[in-house]
Design a protein around this motif. Structure first.
Motif, PDB file in Angstrom:
ATOM      1  N   ALA A  22       0.645  -3.863  -2.675  1.00  0.00           N
ATOM      2  CA  ALA A  22      -0.262  -3.200  -1.732  1.00  0.00           C
ATOM      3  C   ALA A  22      -1.536  -2.796  -2.460  1.00  0.00           C
ATOM      4  CB  ALA A  22       0.379  -1.958  -1.125  1.00  0.00           C
ATOM      5  N   SER A  23      -2.571  -2.569  -1.665  1.00  0.00           N
ATOM      6  CA  SER A  23      -3.812  -1.983  -2.156  1.00  0.00           C
ATOM      7  C   SER A  23      -4.047  -0.726  -1.333  1.00  0.00           C
ATOM      8  CB  SER A  23      -4.975  -2.959  -1.970  1.00  0.00           C
ATOM      9  OG  SER A  23      -6.190  -2.339  -2.328  1.00  0.00           O
ATOM     10  N   VAL A  24      -4.589   0.292  -1.947  1.00  0.00           N
ATOM     11  CA  VAL A  24      -4.825   1.536  -1.217  1.00  0.00           C
ATOM     12  C   VAL A  24      -6.291   1.940  -1.280  1.00  0.00           C
ATOM     13  CG1 VAL A  24      -2.483   2.406  -1.508  1.00  0.00           C
ATOM     14  CG2 VAL A  24      -4.212   3.002  -3.183  1.00  0.00           C
ATOM     15  N   CYS A  25      -6.708   2.657  -0.253  1.00  0.00           N
ATOM     16  CA  CYS A  25      -8.052   3.232  -0.215  1.00  0.00           C
ATOM     17  C   CYS A  25      -7.895   4.699   0.143  1.00  0.00           C
ATOM     18  CB  CYS A  25      -8.917   2.512   0.816  1.00  0.00           C
ATOM     19  SG  CYS A  25     -10.585   3.197   0.900  1.00  0.00           S
ATOM     20  N   VAL A  26      -8.375   5.564  -0.721  1.00  0.00           N
ATOM     21  CA  VAL A  26      -8.252   7.000  -0.499  1.00  0.00           C
ATOM     22  C   VAL A  26      -9.545   7.609   0.029  1.00  0.00           C
ATOM     23  CG1 VAL A  26      -6.349   7.366  -2.088  1.00  0.00           C
ATOM     24  CG2 VAL A  26      -8.675   7.452  -2.948  1.00  0.00           C
ATOM     25  N   GLY A  27     -10.528   6.767   0.303  1.00  0.00           N
ATOM     26  CA  GLY A  27     -11.768   7.253   0.901  1.00  0.00           C
ATOM     27  C   GLY A  27     -12.858   7.555  -0.098  1.00  0.00           C
ATOM     28  N   ASN A  41     -10.666  -1.978  -8.850  1.00  0.00           N
ATOM     29  CA  ASN A  41      -9.823  -2.849  -9.677  1.00  0.00           C
ATOM     30  C   ASN A  41      -9.977  -4.299  -9.230  1.00  0.00           C
ATOM     31  OD1 ASN A  41      -7.866  -0.267  -8.910  1.00  0.00           O
ATOM     32  ND2 ASN A  41      -8.038  -0.659 -11.102  1.00  0.00           N
ATOM     33  N   ILE A  42      -9.905  -4.507  -7.921  1.00  0.00           N
ATOM     34  CA  ILE A  42     -10.000  -5.858  -7.363  1.00  0.00           C
ATOM     35  C   ILE A  42     -11.376  -6.447  -7.634  1.00  0.00           C
ATOM     36  CG2 ILE A  42      -9.923  -7.228  -5.245  1.00  0.00           C
ATOM     37  CD1 ILE A  42      -7.925  -5.109  -4.148  1.00  0.00           C
ATOM     38  N   SER A  43     -12.418  -5.632  -7.513  1.00  0.00           N
ATOM     39  CA  SER A  43     -13.781  -6.141  -7.723  1.00  0.00           C
ATOM     40  C   SER A  43     -13.952  -6.657  -9.151  1.00  0.00           C
ATOM     41  CB  SER A  43     -14.828  -5.081  -7.387  1.00  0.00           C
ATOM     42  OG  SER A  43     -14.844  -4.046  -8.342  1.00  0.00           O
ATOM     43  N   VAL A  53     -15.256  -6.364  -1.622  1.00  0.00           N
ATOM     44  CA  VAL A  53     -13.794  -6.293  -1.478  1.00  0.00           C
ATOM     45  C   VAL A  53     -13.446  -5.636  -0.149  1.00  0.00           C
ATOM     46  CG1 VAL A  53     -11.663  -5.277  -2.394  1.00  0.00           C
ATOM     47  CG2 VAL A  53     -13.364  -6.250  -3.957  1.00  0.00           C
ATOM     48  N   LYS A  54     -14.082  -4.517   0.163  1.00  0.00           N
ATOM     49  CA  LYS A  54     -13.798  -3.803   1.409  1.00  0.00           C
ATOM     50  C   LYS A  54     -14.103  -4.676   2.626  1.00  0.00           C
ATOM     51  CE  LYS A  54     -14.895   0.589  -0.730  1.00  0.00           C
ATOM     52  NZ  LYS A  54     -15.828   1.698  -0.804  1.00  0.00           N
ATOM     53  N   LYS A  55     -15.201  -5.413   2.557  1.00  0.00           N
ATOM     54  CA  LYS A  55     -15.580  -6.317   3.654  1.00  0.00           C
ATOM     55  C   LYS A  55     -14.512  -7.382   3.857  1.00  0.00           C
ATOM     56  CE  LYS A  55     -19.049  -9.799   4.770  1.00  0.00           C
ATOM     57  NZ  LYS A  55     -18.662 -11.073   4.201  1.00  0.00           N
ATOM     58  N   LEU A  60      -9.762  -9.781   6.679  1.00  0.00           N
ATOM     59  CA  LEU A  60      -8.382 -10.251   6.647  1.00  0.00           C
ATOM     60  C   LEU A  60      -7.488  -9.460   7.595  1.00  0.00           C
ATOM     61  CD1 LEU A  60      -8.131 -10.938   2.824  1.00  0.00           C
ATOM     62  CD2 LEU A  60      -7.986 -12.654   4.647  1.00  0.00           C
ATOM     63  N   VAL A  61      -7.751  -8.171   7.750  1.00  0.00           N
ATOM     64  CA  VAL A  61      -7.005  -7.355   8.714  1.00  0.00           C
ATOM     65  C   VAL A  61      -7.322  -7.833  10.130  1.00  0.00           C
ATOM     66  CG1 VAL A  61      -6.786  -5.047   9.732  1.00  0.00           C
ATOM     67  CG2 VAL A  61      -6.769  -5.326   7.241  1.00  0.00           C
TER      68      VAL A  61
END
Length: 94
Positions: A22-27, A41-43, A53-55, A60-61
């Protein structure tokens, strides 16, 4: 986004998230914890911006290849948790 139109970078992102679980976003980045997979990390792994990455995660969602769920960390922080959906797993296996 049809399966055959998934670009290499989207496939790479699916693979990274799937491998990590999983990947998480805490804001806000100041709330990141070591060991969690975040956009930064992904970037670095993909050599693209964190906004890129966010885009791609959003795309994908929207296409149904990833799921975005609300999750709560043990410290009470609410975050978004991105996982690969069953359709995303089919694409990775192909």
């Amino acid at each position: 986004m049809a399966q055959e139109k998934l670009f290499e970078d989207r496939l790479a992102l699916l693979k990274i998230v799937n491998d990590a679980g999983a990947s998480v976003c805490v804001g806000t980045c100041e709330h990141r914890k070591p060991g969690e997979l975040h956009c930064h990390n992904i970037s670095r792994m993909m050599n693209i911006s964190s906004n890129g990455v966010k885009k791609r995660l959003r795309e994908l969602v929207q296409a149904g290849f990833m799921k975005r769920e609300r999750a709560e960390r043990e410290d009470g922080k609410v975050m978004a948790r991105y996982t690969v959906s069953s359709d995303g797993l089919k694409v990775l296996r192909a």
